[in-house]
Design an enzyme around this catalytic site. Sequence first.
Site, PDB file in Angstrom:
ATOM      1  N   LYS A 167       0.837  -1.039  -0.005  1.00  0.00           N
ATOM      2  CA  LYS A 167      -0.174   0.118   0.088  1.00  0.00           C
ATOM      3  C   LYS A 167       1.054   1.465   0.011  1.00  0.00           C
ATOM      4  O   LYS A 167       1.814   1.393   0.753  1.00  0.00           O
ATOM      5  CB  LYS A 167      -0.947   0.178   1.389  1.00  0.00           C
ATOM      6  N   GLY A 173      -8.713   6.226  -2.587  1.00  0.00           N
ATOM      7  CA  GLY A 173      -9.712   6.144  -3.600  1.00  0.00           C
ATOM      8  C   GLY A 173      -9.269   4.565  -4.439  1.00  0.00           C
ATOM      9  O   GLY A 173      -9.636   4.602  -5.203  1.00  0.00           O
ATOM     10  N   GLY A 174      -8.735   3.485  -3.631  1.00  0.00           N
ATOM     11  CA  GLY A 174      -8.360   2.358  -4.073  1.00  0.00           C
ATOM     12  C   GLY A 174      -7.206   2.338  -4.910  1.00  0.00           C
ATOM     13  O   GLY A 174      -6.662   1.509  -5.343  1.00  0.00           O
ATOM     14  N   HIS A 217     -15.548  -4.481   5.317  1.00  0.00           N
ATOM     15  CA  HIS A 217     -14.922  -3.042   5.482  1.00  0.00           C
ATOM     16  C   HIS A 217     -16.359  -2.309   6.087  1.00  0.00           C
ATOM     17  O   HIS A 217     -17.326  -1.987   5.497  1.00  0.00           O
ATOM     18  CB  HIS A 217     -14.737  -2.488   4.063  1.00  0.00           C
ATOM     19  N   LYS A 246     -15.431   1.491  -3.371  1.00  0.00           N
ATOM     20  CA  LYS A 246     -16.669   1.290  -3.069  1.00  0.00           C
ATOM     21  C   LYS A 246     -17.832   1.387  -4.227  1.00  0.00           C
ATOM     22  O   LYS A 246     -17.606   2.277  -4.893  1.00  0.00           O
ATOM     23  CB  LYS A 246     -17.105   2.202  -1.763  1.00  0.00           C
ATOM     24  N   ARG A 301     -12.092  13.876   5.797  1.00  0.00           N
ATOM     25  CA  ARG A 301     -12.907  14.550   4.877  1.00  0.00           C
ATOM     26  C   ARG A 301     -14.054  13.877   4.977  1.00  0.00           C
ATOM     27  O   ARG A 301     -14.476  12.879   5.769  1.00  0.00           O
ATOM     28  CB  ARG A 301     -12.423  14.556   3.448  1.00  0.00           C
ATOM     29  N   ARG A 347     -23.887   3.904  -6.015  1.00  0.00           N
ATOM     30  CA  ARG A 347     -22.951   4.755  -6.803  1.00  0.00           C
ATOM     31  C   ARG A 347     -23.229   4.413  -8.346  1.00  0.00           C
ATOM     32  O   ARG A 347     -22.801   3.737  -8.815  1.00  0.00           O
ATOM     33  CB  ARG A 347     -21.594   4.761  -6.452  1.00  0.00           C
TER      34      ARG A 347
END
Length: 451
Positions: A167, A173-174, A217, A246, A301, A347
Amino acid sequence: MIKKILIANRGEIAVRVIRACKDMGIKTVAIFSTADEDALHVKYADEAYCIGPPPSAESYLKYANIIAVADFANVNAIHPGTGFLAEDAQFAEICEAHEIKFIGPSVTNIATMGNKVQARETVAKAGLKLVPGSRSGKRKNSKKGTVETADEAAQLAEKIGYPVGIKAVAGGGGRGIRIAENRPSLLTLFHTAKAEGEASFGNGDVYIEKWIEEARHIEVQILGDLHGNVVHFGERECSIQRKQQKLLEEAPAASIPSKLRSEICKAAAKAAKAIGYTNAGTIEFVVDKEDNYYFLEMNTRIQVEHTISESITGTDLIKEQIRLAMGEQLGYNQSDIQIQGHAIECRINAEDPLNNFMPSPGLITNYHPPGGIGIRVDGCIYTGYTVSPHYDSLIAKLIASGRDREEAIARLKRALSEFEIEGIKTTIPLFRNILNDERFRSGTIFTNFLE
């Protein structure tokens, strides 16, 4: 008092912020690239200014242009929305230097929690459990918990066991995440993750974590004021994802027992208070098959999926952000926040799920959103609008709420059957399939559900 806000973003979140400002009697200023001159947020704002050509680096991410507009329009606050500059400590610092209020957490909060390794170390001190992996102070020659070479990563992976996640420390954001199943794949993906981190975030440092299979998650919505008060607004289930992005979120989480839900929410609020967190944020966890939960990251945020937390608590989180930025106290305690009913968000992306989610920009020839009791649509498109290929594919969010999960699902199915978007491909058919899947209906969902 904040009297005029520039929204340093675009799309549905810019529209969402403008609506909250109108409810509060606050003037709004929109910014847009040449590709967005016909965008909905441009039409709804009190003022709008072009800040550059379509590439984000030359418009929505260009500090000088945004600050120049803010100074010219005489705003006294900037809301960064959910992306672009929302987790950019340098931009928040520039706003402060120009005596413009950044509607979000402090510069210190953003800088500390935006670096994934620093965030891990910070919450560990506050008592949160971490996924096994690279940690500062645990290995000789470690650089703030990062892994310097592929060989070092391979040695660590052998100790904690495959699969492992590689990572980027500044990821989001993936992006900047790669999953290695064995040593050969790790040696290749290590360099890929570093390169993506450097290209996307200007930081090629990476760390290693044990990759938990069949994970759930779970994230907790936090608000903190400038007076040391912190509350949470319950948890959200975000396990239905594609490539760590997501797609569908719901609140409360369907996959965890009530005792675990309470523990996670209390732990998140305790950690946020310990680090002196202010304004809106989200603490994210991964939960394994034995119901052990581990800190994943913190998003400093407001998030895309804040809508479902609003639905189950009756709180306008954007208005709360603005109010807290003005220095007001929360004015309520944890016991005052009551979770009622259930909410689910889809989404709606301009992508073709039947063609490997290929982006589908183009002209909207017909747009008819659903309605009725328990249905909310936060969108940024209309009939005759052209979806740009230059930005994120999110064009609308469909939120259904009900007295319980079954009613929310029924209303969401009804809304999806009414939703008409013609001229481009969207993810609407995918969500129809998901809602009919028995695993989803039973709440047996993991982050590998879609695969």
